[in-house]
Design an enzyme around this catalytic site. Sequence first.
Site, PDB file in Angstrom:
ATOM      1  N   ASN A 196       0.843  -1.188   0.000  1.00  0.00           N
ATOM      2  CA  ASN A 196       0.000   0.000   0.000  1.00  0.00           C
ATOM      3  C   ASN A 196       0.885   1.248   0.000  1.00  0.00           C
ATOM      4  O   ASN A 196       1.960   1.275   0.590  1.00  0.00           O
ATOM      5  CB  ASN A 196      -0.992   0.001   1.172  1.00  0.00           C
ATOM      6  CG  ASN A 196      -0.368  -0.093   2.547  1.00  0.00           C
ATOM      7  OD1 ASN A 196       0.591  -0.800   2.765  1.00  0.00           O
ATOM      8  ND2 ASN A 196      -0.944   0.642   3.498  1.00  0.00           N
ATOM      9  N   GLU A 234       0.150   5.176   0.682  1.00  0.00           N
ATOM     10  CA  GLU A 234      -0.803   6.202   1.082  1.00  0.00           C
ATOM     11  C   GLU A 234      -0.392   7.566   0.544  1.00  0.00           C
ATOM     12  O   GLU A 234       0.757   7.778   0.156  1.00  0.00           O
ATOM     13  CB  GLU A 234      -0.914   6.254   2.608  1.00  0.00           C
ATOM     14  CG  GLU A 234      -1.510   4.987   3.187  1.00  0.00           C
ATOM     15  CD  GLU A 234      -1.616   4.999   4.691  1.00  0.00           C
ATOM     16  OE1 GLU A 234      -2.215   4.061   5.225  1.00  0.00           O
ATOM     17  OE2 GLU A 234      -1.101   5.926   5.346  1.00  0.00           O
ATOM     18  N   CYS A 285      -3.976   0.441  -2.687  1.00  0.00           N
ATOM     19  CA  CYS A 285      -3.848  -0.725  -1.818  1.00  0.00           C
ATOM     20  C   CYS A 285      -2.801  -1.686  -2.365  1.00  0.00           C
ATOM     21  O   CYS A 285      -2.468  -1.665  -3.550  1.00  0.00           O
ATOM     22  CB  CYS A 285      -5.184  -1.448  -1.719  1.00  0.00           C
ATOM     23  SG  CYS A 285      -6.517  -0.445  -1.044  1.00  0.00           S
ATOM     24  N   GLU A 325      -3.011  -4.925  -2.922  1.00  0.00           N
ATOM     25  CA  GLU A 325      -3.516  -5.863  -3.915  1.00  0.00           C
ATOM     26  C   GLU A 325      -3.566  -5.230  -5.300  1.00  0.00           C
ATOM     27  O   GLU A 325      -3.159  -5.848  -6.291  1.00  0.00           O
ATOM     28  CB  GLU A 325      -4.924  -6.352  -3.529  1.00  0.00           C
ATOM     29  CG  GLU A 325      -4.974  -7.069  -2.190  1.00  0.00           C
ATOM     30  CD  GLU A 325      -5.240  -6.161  -0.993  1.00  0.00           C
ATOM     31  OE1 GLU A 325      -5.760  -6.656   0.017  1.00  0.00           O
ATOM     32  OE2 GLU A 325      -4.919  -4.942  -1.055  1.00  0.00           O
ATOM     33  N   CYS A 346     -10.099  -4.930   0.296  1.00  0.00           N
ATOM     34  CA  CYS A 346     -11.241  -4.013   0.326  1.00  0.00           C
ATOM     35  C   CYS A 346     -12.111  -4.228  -0.920  1.00  0.00           C
ATOM     36  O   CYS A 346     -11.744  -4.984  -1.830  1.00  0.00           O
ATOM     37  CB  CYS A 346     -10.747  -2.572   0.398  1.00  0.00           C
ATOM     38  SG  CYS A 346     -10.028  -1.943  -1.148  1.00  0.00           S
ATOM     39  N   CYS A 363     -10.337  -3.505  -4.258  1.00  0.00           N
ATOM     40  CA  CYS A 363      -9.366  -4.548  -4.584  1.00  0.00           C
ATOM     41  C   CYS A 363     -10.067  -5.818  -5.036  1.00  0.00           C
ATOM     42  O   CYS A 363      -9.627  -6.473  -5.984  1.00  0.00           O
ATOM     43  CB  CYS A 363      -8.456  -4.829  -3.397  1.00  0.00           C
ATOM     44  SG  CYS A 363      -7.301  -3.471  -3.103  1.00  0.00           S
TER      45      CYS A 363
END
Length: 153
Positions: A62, A64, A73, A75, A106, A109
Amino acid sequence: MSRAPHDAGEAPAAAEPALAIDWAALDRAALAVRERAHAPYSGYWVGAAILVRSGRVFAGCNVENASYGLTICAERSAIVQMVAAGERDPVAITVATSGPVLGSPCGMCRQTLAEFAVDLPIRLIAAGGGAPPRHTSLSALLPEAFGAAALSR
């Protein structure tokens, strides 16, 4: 891989042998890339490692951003690496988080993974052994996934 129907007298194409999934290797790759995550806002570091049919592994973490909506993310980061390398056929993914509760992909993803493999085996692990590993699948996490068939005209 799709193939035209065979002619009479021609033997049907043999099924491709299933690729053995080395979950320990995927776990190591996901944990290693997790250490390189950029998570200064949430402090929630995530790593993902995707095995593709060719046997290659693509890892992502990830990243940010101060403008939270721009965060990517792990994935999806791994999927981007896979596609950039010319691969399109994932066969398994490990997602590494931390803490007493395992994190799963999430919604964004899940939908991104479904673009490439609707029933992808998923292993969820925690760095430092915070929780026992868990196996699931994308179809269990995202039943009735939206796909290309819904876009037919």
